[in-house]
Design a protein around this motif. Structure first.
Motif, mmCIF file in Angstrom:
data_model
loop_
_atom_site.group_PDB
_atom_site.id
_atom_site.type_symbol
_atom_site.label_atom_id
_atom_site.label_comp_id
_atom_site.label_asym_id
_atom_site.label_seq_id
_atom_site.Cartn_x
_atom_site.Cartn_y
_atom_site.Cartn_z
ATOM 1 N N SER A 1 0.833 -1.180 0.000
ATOM 2 C CA SER A 1 0.000 0.000 0.000
ATOM 3 C C SER A 1 0.874 1.238 0.000
ATOM 4 O O SER A 1 1.818 1.328 0.770
ATOM 5 N N VAL A 2 0.554 2.180 -0.844
ATOM 6 C CA VAL A 2 1.223 3.473 -0.860
ATOM 7 C C VAL A 2 2.747 3.327 -0.784
ATOM 8 O O VAL A 2 3.403 3.979 0.018
ATOM 9 N N ALA A 3 3.316 2.463 -1.594
ATOM 10 C CA ALA A 3 4.767 2.252 -1.674
ATOM 11 C C ALA A 3 5.380 1.652 -0.414
ATOM 12 O O ALA A 3 6.589 1.643 -0.256
ATOM 13 N N LEU A 4 4.560 1.167 0.495
ATOM 14 C CA LEU A 4 5.061 0.525 1.701
ATOM 15 C C LEU A 4 4.632 -0.929 1.703
ATOM 16 O O LEU A 4 3.496 -1.255 1.363
ATOM 17 N N GLN A 5 5.524 -1.801 2.120
ATOM 18 C CA GLN A 5 5.192 -3.213 2.287
ATOM 19 C C GLN A 5 4.965 -3.459 3.770
ATOM 20 O O GLN A 5 5.733 -2.978 4.599
ATOM 21 N N PRO B 1 11.028 0.458 1.703
ATOM 22 C CA PRO B 1 10.501 0.432 3.073
ATOM 23 C C PRO B 1 9.581 -0.770 3.334
ATOM 24 O O PRO B 1 8.674 -1.059 2.551
ATOM 25 N N ILE B 2 9.856 -1.457 4.432
ATOM 26 C CA ILE B 2 9.017 -2.564 4.886
ATOM 27 C C ILE B 2 8.677 -2.302 6.344
ATOM 28 O O ILE B 2 9.555 -1.959 7.138
ATOM 29 N N LEU B 3 7.417 -2.482 6.692
ATOM 30 C CA LEU B 3 6.980 -2.332 8.081
ATOM 31 C C LEU B 3 6.642 -3.698 8.643
ATOM 32 O O LEU B 3 5.815 -4.418 8.086
ATOM 33 N N GLY B 4 7.288 -4.054 9.745
ATOM 34 C CA GLY B 4 6.969 -5.278 10.473
ATOM 35 C C GLY B 4 6.096 -4.903 11.655
ATOM 36 O O GLY B 4 6.474 -4.064 12.475
ATOM 37 N N ILE B 5 4.917 -5.480 11.728
ATOM 38 C CA ILE B 5 3.944 -5.129 12.766
ATOM 39 C C ILE B 5 3.864 -6.267 13.779
ATOM 40 O O ILE B 5 3.543 -7.402 13.425
ATOM 41 N N LEU B 6 4.157 -5.935 15.041
ATOM 42 C CA LEU B 6 4.093 -6.914 16.126
ATOM 43 C C LEU B 6 3.161 -6.391 17.216
ATOM 44 O O LEU B 6 3.398 -5.314 17.769
ATOM 45 N N LYS C 1 7.042 9.618 4.789
ATOM 46 C CA LYS C 1 6.705 10.902 5.412
ATOM 47 C C LYS C 1 5.250 10.915 5.878
ATOM 48 O O LYS C 1 4.946 11.315 7.002
ATOM 49 N N LYS C 2 4.355 10.444 5.015
ATOM 50 C CA LYS C 2 2.928 10.404 5.380
ATOM 51 C C LYS C 2 2.692 9.447 6.555
ATOM 52 O O LYS C 2 1.890 9.727 7.441
ATOM 53 N N LEU C 3 3.414 8.334 6.576
ATOM 54 C CA LEU C 3 3.294 7.393 7.691
ATOM 55 C C LEU C 3 3.670 8.084 8.999
ATOM 56 O O LEU C 3 2.937 8.005 9.991
ATOM 57 N N TYR C 4 4.813 8.770 9.015
ATOM 58 C CA TYR C 4 5.249 9.457 10.233
ATOM 59 C C TYR C 4 4.255 10.534 10.656
ATOM 60 O O TYR C 4 3.974 10.690 11.846
ATOM 61 N N GLU D 1 8.279 8.271 -4.471
ATOM 62 C CA GLU D 1 7.031 7.688 -3.963
ATOM 63 C C GLU D 1 7.236 7.056 -2.588
ATOM 64 O O GLU D 1 6.418 7.229 -1.681
ATOM 65 N N GLU D 2 8.348 6.338 -2.413
ATOM 66 C CA GLU D 2 8.649 5.725 -1.118
ATOM 67 C C GLU D 2 8.887 6.789 -0.054
ATOM 68 O O GLU D 2 8.384 6.685 1.067
#
Length: 155
Positions: free
Chosen positions: A4-8, A77-82, A121-124, A115-116
């Motif tokens: 989504s939105v250039a983020l995994q 960018p990859i986000l690991g969610i725990l 930036k939008k995530l932060y 894009e990444e």
């Protein structure tokens, strides 16, 4: 994995299950998951997380932290969610609450696309909203957090 939105996004599952979780154990599990998703080495990722954590606290509010590992080479960018609803034993947020949600970011130091960069930036900016953090921290499953973040970023 959800894109989504250039983020995994990658859910992090502690396996085998443990009764209590420490900061080091959590970062190790995240490093393993992100290594599988990125093809980078577990050691390289874990070292980057630990190096950043030594610089200062990556905690937010509402039991949320955002540790990040910055690798020297190209890494999208990859986000690991725990999610750990009972709270990580030795990790506190800025309000001195136990950490219940870890949004770990793996990113490269070079060749980030426009894009990444915009997506990060939008995530932060989104994570700076206290009411949104509170909503995220209530989730008990990574998939719920992922969906909430995706929806917010697509607004």
């Amino acid at each position: 994995m959800i894109k989504s939105v250039a983020l995994q996004f990658v859910p992090v599952i502690i396996s085998p299950p443990v009764a209590s979780l420490t900061k080091l154990t959590a970062l190790d599990a995240i490093s393993h998951t992100l290594a599988n998703a990125s093809g980078k080495s577990i050691r390289q990722i874990n070292t980057a997380f630990l190096k950043r954590e030594r610089l200062g606290n990556t905690a937010l509010e509402a039991g949320v932290v955002i540790p990040h590992a910055v690798l020297e080479d190209r890494q999208a960018p990859i986000l690991g969610i725990l999610c750990w609803p009972q709270g990580v034993k030795d990790w506190r947020d800025l309000e001195d609450q136990k950490v219940r949600l870890i949004i770990a970011i793996l990113i490269g130091q070079t060749d980030l696309t426009a894009e990444e960069a915009a997506a990060v930036k939008k995530l932060y900016q989104t994570l700076a909203l206290p009411e949104f953090l509170a909503l995220l921290s209530q989730a008990s499953q990574p998939q719920i957090v992922i969906e909430r973040i995706r929806t917010k970023l697509e607004e």
